[in-house]
Write an enzyme that holds these catalytic residues in place. Sequence first.
Site, PDB file in Angstrom:
ATOM      1  N   LYS A 115       0.719  -1.086  -0.069  1.00 22.45           N
ATOM      2  CA  LYS A 115      -0.066  -0.109  -0.089  1.00 22.45           C
ATOM      3  C   LYS A 115       0.893   1.259  -0.101  1.00 22.45           C
ATOM      4  O   LYS A 115       0.449   2.247  -0.679  1.00 22.45           O
ATOM      5  CB  LYS A 115      -0.876  -0.019   1.223  1.00 22.45           C
ATOM      6  CG  LYS A 115      -1.714  -1.042   1.512  1.00 22.45           C
ATOM      7  CD  LYS A 115      -3.081  -1.329   0.548  1.00 22.45           C
ATOM      8  CE  LYS A 115      -4.311  -2.360   0.954  1.00 22.45           C
ATOM      9  NZ  LYS A 115      -3.684  -3.580   0.844  1.00 22.45           N
TER      10      LYS A 115
HETATM   11  C1  LIG Z   1      -4.142  -4.924   0.328  1.00 24.89           C
HETATM   12  C2  LIG Z   1      -3.254  -5.940   0.405  1.00 24.89           C
HETATM   13  C3  LIG Z   1      -3.603  -7.121  -0.900  1.00 24.89           C
HETATM   14  C4  LIG Z   1      -4.705  -6.986  -1.635  1.00 24.89           C
HETATM   15  O1  LIG Z   1      -4.639  -5.857  -2.671  1.00 24.89           O
HETATM   16  P1  LIG Z   1      -5.799  -5.534  -3.503  1.00 24.89           P
HETATM   17  O2  LIG Z   1      -5.347  -4.382  -4.238  1.00 24.89           O
HETATM   18  O3  LIG Z   1      -6.878  -4.994  -2.424  1.00 24.89           O
HETATM   19  O4  LIG Z   1      -6.332  -6.577  -4.311  1.00 24.89           O
HETATM   20  C5  LIG Z   1      -2.603  -8.096  -0.804  1.00 24.89           C
HETATM   21  N1  LIG Z   1      -1.756  -8.364   0.098  1.00 24.89           N
HETATM   22  C6  LIG Z   1      -1.547  -7.340   0.813  1.00 24.89           C
HETATM   23  C7  LIG Z   1      -0.333  -7.617   1.873  1.00 24.89           C
HETATM   24  C8  LIG Z   1      -2.207  -6.113   1.030  1.00 24.89           C
HETATM   25  O5  LIG Z   1      -1.989  -5.117   2.137  1.00 24.89           O
END
Ligand SMILES: *Cc1c(COP(=O)(O)O)cnc(C)c1O
Length: 497
Positions: A115
Amino acid sequence: MFMKEVTYSSTRGEGSKYTASMAVLKGLASDGGLFVPDHIPALDKTLEELSEMDYRGLAYEVMKLFLTDYTEDELRSCIAAAYDSKFDTDEIAPLAESCGSYYLELFHGATIAFKDMALSLLPHLMTTAAKKNGLDKEIVILTATSGDTGKAALAGFADVPGTRIIVFYPKSGVSPIQEKQMVTQRGANTLVVGIHGNFDDAQTGVKKIFGDKEFAAELDKKGFVFSSANSINIGRLVPQICYYVYAYTRLLKEERITAGQKINICVPTGNFGNILAAFYAKNMGLPVGKLICASNTNKVLFDFFETGKYDRNREFHVTTSPSMDILISSNLERLIYHIAGQNAERCSELMAGLSANGTYSINDKEKEGLKDFFGGYADEKQTSEQIAKVYKKSGYVIDTHTAVASYVCDRYKAETGDDSPVVIASTASPYKFTRAVMNSIDPAYDKKSDFELIDDLSRLSGTEVPQAIEDIRTAPVLHKTECEVDEMKNIISGFLK
Ligand SMILES: *Cc1c(COP(=O)(O)O)cnc(C)c1O
Protein backbone atom coordinates in the site's frame (compact mmCIF):
# COMPACT_ATOMS: atom_id res chain seq x y z
CA MET A 1 4.61 17.43 -27.59
CA PHE A 2 0.95 16.70 -28.16
CA MET A 3 -0.52 14.46 -25.52
CA LYS A 4 -4.14 13.39 -25.64
CA GLU A 5 -6.03 14.39 -22.53
CA VAL A 6 -7.47 11.59 -20.44
CA THR A 7 -10.76 12.41 -18.70
CA TYR A 8 -12.50 10.41 -16.01
CA SER A 9 -16.13 9.46 -15.59
CA SER A 10 -18.22 7.19 -13.40
CA THR A 11 -18.61 3.44 -14.04
CA ARG A 12 -22.32 3.94 -13.33
CA GLY A 13 -23.16 6.58 -15.89
CA GLU A 14 -23.47 9.76 -13.85
CA GLY A 15 -22.19 11.39 -17.02
CA SER A 16 -19.92 14.27 -15.98
CA LYS A 17 -16.33 14.25 -17.15
CA TYR A 18 -13.57 15.13 -14.72
CA THR A 19 -9.93 15.98 -15.08
CA ALA A 20 -7.50 13.62 -13.38
CA SER A 21 -6.88 16.08 -10.54
CA MET A 22 -10.61 16.50 -9.86
CA ALA A 23 -11.09 12.71 -9.88
CA VAL A 24 -8.25 12.41 -7.33
CA LEU A 25 -9.88 15.05 -5.12
CA LYS A 26 -13.37 13.56 -5.30
CA GLY A 27 -12.30 9.93 -4.82
CA LEU A 28 -15.71 8.46 -5.62
CA ALA A 29 -18.29 9.58 -8.21
CA SER A 30 -21.49 11.06 -6.80
CA ASP A 31 -23.60 8.12 -8.06
CA GLY A 32 -21.44 5.71 -6.04
CA GLY A 33 -19.50 4.58 -9.12
CA LEU A 34 -15.74 4.53 -9.56
CA PHE A 35 -13.82 6.87 -11.83
CA VAL A 36 -12.49 5.26 -15.01
CA PRO A 37 -10.34 6.78 -17.77
CA ASP A 38 -12.11 7.42 -21.11
CA HIS A 39 -9.28 5.47 -22.81
CA ILE A 40 -6.17 3.66 -21.73
CA PRO A 41 -3.16 5.52 -23.13
CA ALA A 42 -0.32 3.66 -24.84
CA LEU A 43 3.27 3.85 -23.60
CA ASP A 44 5.05 6.52 -25.64
CA LYS A 45 8.61 5.41 -24.90
CA THR A 46 10.16 2.11 -26.00
CA LEU A 47 10.81 -0.61 -23.44
CA GLU A 48 14.55 -0.14 -24.06
CA GLU A 49 14.29 3.58 -23.28
CA LEU A 50 12.30 2.87 -20.13
CA SER A 51 14.82 0.27 -18.99
CA GLU A 52 17.49 2.99 -18.81
CA MET A 53 15.44 4.99 -16.28
CA ASP A 54 15.34 4.76 -12.51
CA TYR A 55 12.07 4.22 -10.65
CA ARG A 56 11.22 7.90 -10.40
CA GLY A 57 11.95 8.63 -14.05
CA LEU A 58 9.93 5.66 -15.22
CA ALA A 59 7.04 6.46 -12.87
CA TYR A 60 6.82 9.89 -14.46
CA GLU A 61 6.68 8.43 -17.99
CA VAL A 62 3.79 6.14 -17.01
CA MET A 63 1.79 8.53 -14.85
CA LYS A 64 2.02 11.54 -17.16
CA LEU A 65 -0.08 9.54 -19.64
CA PHE A 66 -2.97 9.18 -17.16
CA LEU A 67 -2.69 12.34 -15.04
CA THR A 68 -2.75 14.65 -18.04
CA ASP A 69 -3.76 17.88 -16.30
CA TYR A 70 -0.79 17.81 -13.91
CA THR A 71 2.18 19.76 -15.28
CA GLU A 72 5.54 18.04 -15.67
CA ASP A 73 6.90 20.05 -12.72
CA GLU A 74 3.97 19.17 -10.49
CA LEU A 75 4.11 15.48 -11.26
CA ARG A 76 7.88 15.19 -10.97
CA SER A 77 7.92 16.93 -7.59
CA CYS A 78 5.11 14.70 -6.29
CA ILE A 79 7.12 11.67 -7.39
CA ALA A 80 10.36 12.98 -5.85
CA ALA A 81 8.59 13.58 -2.52
CA ALA A 82 7.02 10.10 -2.54
CA TYR A 83 9.82 7.78 -3.61
CA ASP A 84 12.66 9.03 -1.43
CA SER A 85 14.54 7.74 1.61
CA LYS A 86 11.28 6.52 3.17
CA PHE A 87 12.10 3.48 1.04
CA ASP A 88 14.96 1.35 2.30
CA THR A 89 16.32 0.70 -1.20
CA ASP A 90 17.00 3.08 -4.05
CA GLU A 91 15.47 0.56 -6.43
CA ILE A 92 12.13 1.22 -4.63
CA ALA A 93 10.67 -2.06 -5.94
CA PRO A 94 13.45 -4.65 -6.33
CA LEU A 95 13.04 -8.05 -8.01
CA ALA A 96 14.19 -11.21 -6.25
CA GLU A 97 14.50 -14.54 -8.06
CA SER A 98 13.51 -17.69 -6.22
CA CYS A 99 12.47 -21.19 -7.38
CA GLY A 100 12.07 -20.10 -11.01
CA SER A 101 9.85 -17.05 -10.37
CA TYR A 102 10.54 -13.35 -9.94
CA TYR A 103 9.22 -11.76 -6.76
CA LEU A 104 8.53 -8.06 -7.18
CA GLU A 105 9.12 -6.77 -3.64
CA LEU A 106 6.59 -3.99 -3.08
CA PHE A 107 7.22 -3.76 0.67
CA HIS A 108 10.26 -1.52 1.00
CA GLY A 109 8.33 1.59 2.04
CA ALA A 110 7.49 3.08 5.43
CA THR A 111 4.92 0.50 6.57
CA ILE A 112 6.37 -2.57 4.82
CA ALA A 113 3.29 -3.44 2.74
CA PHE A 114 2.56 -2.68 -0.92
CA LYS A 115 0.00 0.00 0.00
CA ASP A 116 3.00 2.32 0.51
CA MET A 117 3.66 2.30 -3.24
CA ALA A 118 0.51 4.36 -3.82
CA LEU A 119 -0.06 5.97 -0.43
CA SER A 120 3.37 7.62 -0.39
CA LEU A 121 2.29 9.50 -3.51
CA LEU A 122 -1.44 10.10 -2.99
CA PRO A 123 -1.12 12.93 -0.40
CA HIS A 124 1.08 14.87 -2.82
CA LEU A 125 -1.26 14.25 -5.76
CA MET A 126 -4.14 15.39 -3.59
CA THR A 127 -2.63 18.60 -2.18
CA THR A 128 -1.38 19.51 -5.66
CA ALA A 129 -4.89 18.88 -7.01
CA ALA A 130 -6.36 21.11 -4.27
CA LYS A 131 -4.02 23.95 -5.27
CA LYS A 132 -4.66 23.52 -9.00
CA ASN A 133 -8.40 23.60 -8.53
CA GLY A 134 -8.44 26.53 -6.10
CA LEU A 135 -9.79 24.47 -3.20
CA ASP A 136 -9.27 26.56 -0.06
CA LYS A 137 -10.40 23.93 2.44
CA GLU A 138 -8.40 21.60 4.61
CA ILE A 139 -8.73 18.00 3.30
CA VAL A 140 -9.84 15.46 5.89
CA ILE A 141 -9.06 11.85 4.99
CA LEU A 142 -11.49 9.40 6.59
CA THR A 143 -10.41 5.77 6.53
CA ALA A 144 -11.74 2.50 7.88
CA THR A 145 -9.05 -0.16 7.97
CA SER A 146 -8.64 -3.86 8.61
CA GLY A 147 -4.94 -3.20 9.24
CA ASP A 148 -2.63 -2.31 6.35
CA THR A 149 -4.37 0.61 4.64
CA GLY A 150 -4.73 2.57 7.88
CA LYS A 151 -1.05 2.62 8.72
CA ALA A 152 0.07 3.28 5.16
CA ALA A 153 -2.39 6.19 4.86
CA LEU A 154 -1.28 7.58 8.25
CA ALA A 155 2.36 7.42 7.23
CA GLY A 156 1.58 9.09 3.91
CA PHE A 157 -0.53 11.96 5.28
CA ALA A 158 1.24 12.60 8.62
CA ASP A 159 2.34 16.25 8.78
CA VAL A 160 1.33 16.95 5.17
CA PRO A 161 0.22 20.63 5.28
CA GLY A 162 -3.42 21.21 4.40
CA THR A 163 -4.54 17.71 5.39
CA ARG A 164 -5.79 15.78 8.41
CA ILE A 165 -6.33 12.05 8.65
CA ILE A 166 -8.67 10.04 10.84
CA VAL A 167 -8.43 6.24 10.93
CA PHE A 168 -10.99 3.90 12.49
CA TYR A 169 -9.97 0.30 13.12
CA PRO A 170 -11.76 -2.59 14.86
CA LYS A 171 -10.29 -2.56 18.37
CA SER A 172 -10.14 -6.38 18.58
CA GLY A 173 -9.82 -7.15 14.88
CA VAL A 174 -6.24 -6.36 13.84
CA SER A 175 -2.94 -8.12 14.56
CA PRO A 176 -0.89 -6.87 17.56
CA ILE A 177 1.83 -5.56 15.23
CA GLN A 178 -0.72 -3.77 13.04
CA GLU A 179 -2.32 -2.11 16.09
CA LYS A 180 1.03 -1.08 17.55
CA GLN A 181 2.02 0.43 14.19
CA MET A 182 -1.10 2.60 14.14
CA VAL A 183 -1.35 3.77 17.76
CA THR A 184 2.28 4.90 17.77
CA GLN A 185 1.75 7.18 14.74
CA ARG A 186 3.26 10.65 15.10
CA GLY A 187 1.93 13.82 13.47
CA ALA A 188 -0.36 16.50 14.92
CA ASN A 189 -2.80 16.06 12.02
CA THR A 190 -3.43 12.35 12.77
CA LEU A 191 -6.12 10.64 14.81
CA VAL A 192 -6.42 6.87 15.34
CA VAL A 193 -9.53 5.42 16.93
CA GLY A 194 -10.31 1.85 17.97
CA ILE A 195 -14.01 1.13 17.56
CA HIS A 196 -16.00 -1.46 19.50
CA GLY A 197 -17.12 -3.44 16.47
CA ASN A 198 -15.70 -5.29 13.47
CA PHE A 199 -14.25 -3.99 10.20
CA ASP A 200 -17.64 -3.95 8.47
CA ASP A 201 -19.01 -1.72 11.28
CA ALA A 202 -16.10 0.66 10.82
CA GLN A 203 -16.49 0.72 7.02
CA THR A 204 -20.27 1.18 7.18
CA GLY A 205 -19.85 3.99 9.72
CA VAL A 206 -17.36 5.79 7.51
CA LYS A 207 -19.53 5.40 4.39
CA LYS A 208 -22.50 6.82 6.30
CA ILE A 209 -20.49 9.86 7.32
CA PHE A 210 -19.36 10.35 3.70
CA GLY A 211 -23.03 10.38 2.66
CA ASP A 212 -24.18 12.77 5.45
CA LYS A 213 -24.86 16.02 3.56
CA GLU A 214 -25.75 18.05 6.69
CA PHE A 215 -22.54 17.07 8.38
CA ALA A 216 -20.58 17.95 5.23
CA ALA A 217 -22.21 21.40 5.14
CA GLU A 218 -21.39 21.98 8.80
CA LEU A 219 -17.75 21.07 8.23
CA ASP A 220 -17.61 23.12 5.03
CA LYS A 221 -18.41 26.21 7.12
CA LYS A 222 -15.50 25.36 9.39
CA GLY A 223 -13.22 25.01 6.36
CA PHE A 224 -12.99 21.23 5.96
CA VAL A 225 -13.79 18.80 3.15
CA PHE A 226 -13.72 14.98 3.30
CA SER A 227 -11.82 12.74 0.89
CA SER A 228 -10.88 9.08 0.68
CA ALA A 229 -7.57 7.23 0.62
CA ASN A 230 -9.15 3.85 -0.10
CA SER A 231 -8.17 1.90 -3.19
CA ILE A 232 -11.18 3.13 -5.14
CA ASN A 233 -9.36 6.47 -5.61
CA ILE A 234 -7.84 6.67 -9.10
CA GLY A 235 -4.86 8.34 -7.42
CA ARG A 236 -4.06 4.99 -5.84
CA LEU A 237 -4.56 2.93 -8.96
CA VAL A 238 -2.34 4.88 -11.35
CA PRO A 239 0.87 4.71 -9.24
CA GLN A 240 0.44 0.93 -9.09
CA ILE A 241 0.74 0.58 -12.87
CA CYS A 242 4.31 1.87 -12.76
CA TYR A 243 5.89 -1.03 -10.91
CA TYR A 244 4.73 -3.60 -13.43
CA VAL A 245 6.37 -1.62 -16.21
CA TYR A 246 9.41 -1.24 -13.96
CA ALA A 247 9.59 -5.02 -13.31
CA TYR A 248 9.46 -5.75 -17.04
CA THR A 249 12.21 -3.27 -17.84
CA ARG A 250 14.48 -4.64 -15.08
CA LEU A 251 14.16 -8.15 -16.55
CA LEU A 252 14.99 -6.65 -19.93
CA LYS A 253 17.97 -4.73 -18.60
CA GLU A 254 19.34 -7.85 -16.94
CA GLU A 255 18.82 -9.75 -20.22
CA ARG A 256 16.51 -12.28 -18.63
CA ILE A 257 13.97 -11.56 -21.36
CA THR A 258 14.10 -10.00 -24.81
CA ALA A 259 12.13 -6.87 -25.73
CA GLY A 260 8.60 -7.91 -26.63
CA GLN A 261 8.75 -11.30 -24.92
CA LYS A 262 5.61 -11.94 -22.90
CA ILE A 263 5.68 -12.36 -19.15
CA ASN A 264 2.87 -13.46 -16.83
CA ILE A 265 1.94 -11.53 -13.70
CA CYS A 266 0.57 -13.20 -10.58
CA VAL A 267 -1.10 -11.10 -7.86
CA PRO A 268 -2.44 -12.00 -4.39
CA THR A 269 -5.82 -10.31 -4.60
CA GLY A 270 -8.37 -8.78 -2.24
CA ASN A 271 -10.03 -5.58 -3.41
CA PHE A 272 -8.77 -6.17 -7.00
CA GLY A 273 -6.81 -2.89 -7.17
CA ASN A 274 -3.34 -4.31 -7.60
CA ILE A 275 -4.22 -6.78 -10.36
CA LEU A 276 -6.34 -4.18 -12.13
CA ALA A 277 -3.22 -2.00 -12.34
CA ALA A 278 -1.48 -4.93 -14.07
CA PHE A 279 -4.42 -5.14 -16.51
CA TYR A 280 -3.99 -1.43 -17.28
CA ALA A 281 -0.25 -1.95 -17.80
CA LYS A 282 -1.00 -4.73 -20.31
CA ASN A 283 -3.46 -2.49 -22.11
CA MET A 284 -0.84 0.27 -22.32
CA GLY A 285 1.19 -2.13 -24.44
CA LEU A 286 3.36 -3.87 -21.86
CA PRO A 287 3.99 -7.42 -23.20
CA VAL A 288 2.01 -9.43 -20.66
CA GLY A 289 0.36 -12.81 -21.30
CA LYS A 290 -1.76 -13.99 -18.39
CA LEU A 291 -2.88 -12.08 -15.33
CA ILE A 292 -3.02 -14.71 -12.61
CA CYS A 293 -5.47 -13.76 -9.86
CA ALA A 294 -4.72 -15.54 -6.57
CA SER A 295 -7.28 -15.73 -3.75
CA ASN A 296 -7.19 -17.26 -0.29
CA THR A 297 -10.07 -19.32 1.19
CA ASN A 298 -12.37 -16.36 0.48
CA LYS A 299 -12.33 -17.41 -3.17
CA VAL A 300 -15.20 -15.33 -4.55
CA LEU A 301 -12.97 -14.16 -7.43
CA PHE A 302 -11.84 -17.68 -8.35
CA ASP A 303 -15.48 -18.75 -8.60
CA PHE A 304 -16.25 -15.67 -10.69
CA PHE A 305 -13.50 -16.45 -13.21
CA GLU A 306 -14.70 -20.09 -13.38
CA THR A 307 -18.41 -19.42 -13.80
CA GLY A 308 -19.03 -15.75 -14.68
CA LYS A 309 -21.19 -15.47 -11.59
CA TYR A 310 -20.14 -13.18 -8.74
CA ASP A 311 -21.70 -14.29 -5.47
CA ARG A 312 -20.84 -12.79 -2.12
CA ASN A 313 -23.46 -14.85 -0.28
CA ARG A 314 -21.13 -17.20 1.47
CA GLU A 315 -19.30 -17.75 4.72
CA PHE A 316 -16.55 -15.22 5.53
CA HIS A 317 -13.25 -16.85 6.56
CA VAL A 318 -10.65 -15.22 8.77
CA THR A 319 -7.29 -16.32 7.37
CA THR A 320 -3.56 -15.77 7.90
CA SER A 321 -3.65 -13.41 4.87
CA PRO A 322 -6.13 -10.91 6.37
CA SER A 323 -5.64 -8.19 3.73
CA MET A 324 -7.28 -10.57 1.24
CA ASP A 325 -10.24 -11.46 3.47
CA ILE A 326 -12.77 -9.65 1.32
CA LEU A 327 -16.08 -10.70 -0.23
CA ILE A 328 -16.77 -7.50 -2.18
CA SER A 329 -13.81 -6.66 -4.40
CA SER A 330 -14.58 -3.00 -5.14
CA ASN A 331 -12.19 -2.51 -8.03
CA LEU A 332 -13.67 -5.42 -10.00
CA GLU A 333 -16.34 -2.87 -10.93
CA ARG A 334 -13.80 -1.14 -13.17
CA LEU A 335 -13.00 -4.38 -15.00
CA ILE A 336 -16.71 -5.11 -15.42
CA TYR A 337 -17.13 -1.66 -16.99
CA HIS A 338 -14.32 -2.36 -19.47
CA ILE A 339 -15.43 -5.88 -20.44
CA ALA A 340 -19.00 -4.65 -20.91
CA GLY A 341 -17.56 -2.42 -23.65
CA GLN A 342 -17.28 0.76 -21.51
CA ASN A 343 -21.01 0.45 -20.94
CA ALA A 344 -21.93 2.30 -17.75
CA GLU A 345 -25.60 1.38 -17.97
CA ARG A 346 -24.80 -2.33 -18.01
CA CYS A 347 -22.21 -1.94 -15.24
CA SER A 348 -24.69 -0.04 -13.12
CA GLU A 349 -27.31 -2.77 -13.60
CA LEU A 350 -24.87 -5.49 -12.47
CA MET A 351 -23.77 -3.45 -9.42
CA ALA A 352 -27.40 -2.87 -8.46
CA GLY A 353 -27.77 -6.68 -8.43
CA LEU A 354 -24.74 -6.94 -6.20
CA SER A 355 -26.08 -4.48 -3.66
CA ALA A 356 -29.64 -5.87 -3.70
CA ASN A 357 -28.93 -9.62 -3.79
CA GLY A 358 -25.18 -9.93 -3.30
CA THR A 359 -24.79 -11.48 -6.74
CA TYR A 360 -24.69 -10.87 -10.51
CA SER A 361 -23.83 -12.85 -13.64
CA ILE A 362 -22.05 -11.64 -16.78
CA ASN A 363 -23.03 -12.88 -20.27
CA ASP A 364 -20.90 -14.98 -22.66
CA LYS A 365 -19.63 -12.02 -24.62
CA GLU A 366 -18.49 -10.29 -21.43
CA LYS A 367 -16.87 -13.52 -20.28
CA GLU A 368 -14.63 -13.36 -23.33
CA GLY A 369 -13.19 -10.15 -21.91
CA LEU A 370 -11.80 -12.22 -19.04
CA LYS A 371 -9.64 -14.44 -21.27
CA ASP A 372 -6.41 -12.77 -20.10
CA PHE A 373 -7.17 -13.77 -16.51
CA PHE A 374 -6.51 -17.05 -14.76
CA GLY A 375 -8.08 -17.53 -11.32
CA GLY A 376 -6.67 -19.75 -8.59
CA TYR A 377 -6.70 -20.04 -4.83
CA ALA A 378 -4.78 -21.51 -1.90
CA ASP A 379 -6.30 -22.70 1.37
CA GLU A 380 -4.60 -22.19 4.73
CA LYS A 381 -2.64 -25.45 4.62
CA GLN A 382 -1.41 -24.87 1.06
CA THR A 383 -0.35 -21.32 1.97
CA SER A 384 1.59 -22.46 4.98
CA GLU A 385 3.25 -25.32 3.06
CA GLN A 386 4.24 -22.95 0.28
CA ILE A 387 6.12 -20.70 2.74
CA ALA A 388 8.03 -23.75 4.02
CA LYS A 389 8.66 -25.09 0.50
CA VAL A 390 10.08 -21.83 -0.87
CA TYR A 391 12.23 -21.35 2.24
CA LYS A 392 13.60 -24.90 2.20
CA LYS A 393 14.38 -24.80 -1.53
CA SER A 394 15.98 -21.37 -1.71
CA GLY A 395 16.31 -19.76 1.73
CA TYR A 396 13.89 -17.02 0.62
CA VAL A 397 11.16 -16.13 3.14
CA ILE A 398 7.81 -14.87 1.81
CA ASP A 399 4.83 -13.51 3.71
CA THR A 400 1.42 -15.21 3.86
CA HIS A 401 -0.19 -13.08 1.11
CA THR A 402 2.71 -13.59 -1.27
CA ALA A 403 2.60 -17.31 -0.47
CA VAL A 404 -0.98 -17.52 -1.74
CA ALA A 405 0.22 -16.10 -5.07
CA SER A 406 3.31 -18.29 -5.12
CA TYR A 407 1.19 -21.43 -4.66
CA VAL A 408 -1.28 -20.42 -7.37
CA CYS A 409 1.61 -19.58 -9.70
CA ASP A 410 3.10 -23.08 -9.31
CA ARG A 411 -0.34 -24.59 -9.93
CA TYR A 412 -0.79 -22.48 -13.06
CA LYS A 413 2.57 -23.61 -14.46
CA ALA A 414 1.84 -27.27 -13.72
CA GLU A 415 -1.70 -27.18 -15.14
CA THR A 416 -1.00 -25.25 -18.33
CA GLY A 417 2.63 -26.05 -19.13
CA ASP A 418 3.09 -22.31 -19.81
CA ASP A 419 6.71 -21.63 -18.90
CA SER A 420 6.79 -17.87 -19.61
CA PRO A 421 8.66 -15.90 -16.95
CA VAL A 422 6.34 -14.95 -14.08
CA VAL A 423 6.47 -11.86 -11.91
CA ILE A 424 4.77 -12.44 -8.56
CA ALA A 425 3.65 -9.32 -6.69
CA SER A 426 5.16 -9.66 -3.22
CA THR A 427 2.79 -7.50 -1.23
CA ALA A 428 4.06 -7.58 2.35
CA SER A 429 7.27 -8.09 4.23
CA PRO A 430 7.35 -11.39 6.18
CA TYR A 431 8.11 -9.23 9.25
CA LYS A 432 4.56 -7.95 9.17
CA PHE A 433 3.11 -11.45 9.65
CA THR A 434 6.00 -12.98 11.54
CA ARG A 435 4.11 -15.51 13.65
CA ALA A 436 2.20 -17.13 10.79
CA VAL A 437 5.35 -17.16 8.65
CA MET A 438 7.61 -18.68 11.31
CA ASN A 439 5.01 -21.27 12.37
CA SER A 440 4.84 -22.39 8.74
CA ILE A 441 8.56 -23.01 8.70
CA ASP A 442 8.51 -24.80 12.07
CA PRO A 443 5.49 -25.07 14.41
CA ALA A 444 7.88 -25.07 17.39
CA TYR A 445 8.30 -21.31 16.94
CA ASP A 446 4.78 -20.75 18.28
CA LYS A 447 6.09 -20.84 21.87
CA LYS A 448 8.10 -17.65 21.40
CA SER A 449 7.10 -14.00 21.82
CA ASP A 450 6.50 -11.70 18.82
CA PHE A 451 9.78 -9.86 19.19
CA GLU A 452 11.79 -13.07 19.70
CA LEU A 453 10.29 -14.32 16.45
CA ILE A 454 11.32 -11.15 14.68
CA ASP A 455 14.95 -11.71 15.66
CA ASP A 456 14.71 -15.36 14.62
CA LEU A 457 13.30 -14.35 11.24
CA SER A 458 16.20 -11.97 10.75
CA ARG A 459 18.73 -14.75 11.41
CA LEU A 460 16.84 -17.28 9.29
CA SER A 461 16.39 -15.05 6.23
CA GLY A 462 19.66 -13.14 6.49
CA THR A 463 17.75 -9.85 6.22
CA GLU A 464 17.86 -6.84 8.50
CA VAL A 465 14.86 -6.11 10.71
CA PRO A 466 13.02 -3.29 8.89
CA GLN A 467 12.97 0.16 10.50
CA ALA A 468 9.15 0.02 10.69
CA ILE A 469 9.47 -2.92 13.11
CA GLU A 470 12.41 -1.46 15.06
CA ASP A 471 10.36 1.71 15.55
CA ILE A 472 7.47 0.01 17.29
CA ARG A 473 9.63 -1.92 19.74
CA THR A 474 10.14 1.24 21.76
CA ALA A 475 7.70 3.81 20.34
CA PRO A 476 5.27 5.33 22.85
CA VAL A 477 1.54 4.82 22.37
CA LEU A 478 0.16 8.19 21.24
CA HIS A 479 -3.43 7.25 20.39
CA LYS A 480 -5.72 5.82 23.05
CA THR A 481 -9.16 6.90 21.79
CA GLU A 482 -11.82 4.20 21.67
CA CYS A 483 -15.47 4.59 20.80
CA GLU A 484 -18.78 2.91 20.10
CA VAL A 485 -19.86 2.71 16.46
CA ASP A 486 -22.54 5.38 16.93
CA GLU A 487 -20.02 7.84 18.41
CA MET A 488 -17.80 8.10 15.32
CA LYS A 489 -19.33 11.38 14.17
CA ASN A 490 -18.82 13.05 17.57
CA ILE A 491 -15.20 11.95 17.62
CA ILE A 492 -14.67 13.56 14.21
CA SER A 493 -16.34 16.83 15.27
CA GLY A 494 -14.15 16.92 18.36
CA PHE A 495 -10.97 16.50 16.32
CA LEU A 496 -11.96 19.15 13.76
CA LYS A 497 -12.45 22.02 16.23
C1 LIG B 1 -4.15 -4.83 0.31
C2 LIG B 1 -3.32 -6.06 0.24
C3 LIG B 1 -3.55 -7.07 -0.73
C4 LIG B 1 -4.71 -7.01 -1.70
O1 LIG B 1 -4.54 -6.02 -2.68
P1 LIG B 1 -5.81 -5.53 -3.52
O2 LIG B 1 -5.31 -4.40 -4.34
O3 LIG B 1 -6.83 -5.09 -2.50
O4 LIG B 1 -6.29 -6.68 -4.33
C5 LIG B 1 -2.69 -8.15 -0.77
N1 LIG B 1 -1.66 -8.26 0.10
C6 LIG B 1 -1.42 -7.32 1.04
C7 LIG B 1 -0.29 -7.53 1.98
C8 LIG B 1 -2.23 -6.19 1.15
O5 LIG B 1 -1.96 -5.27 2.10
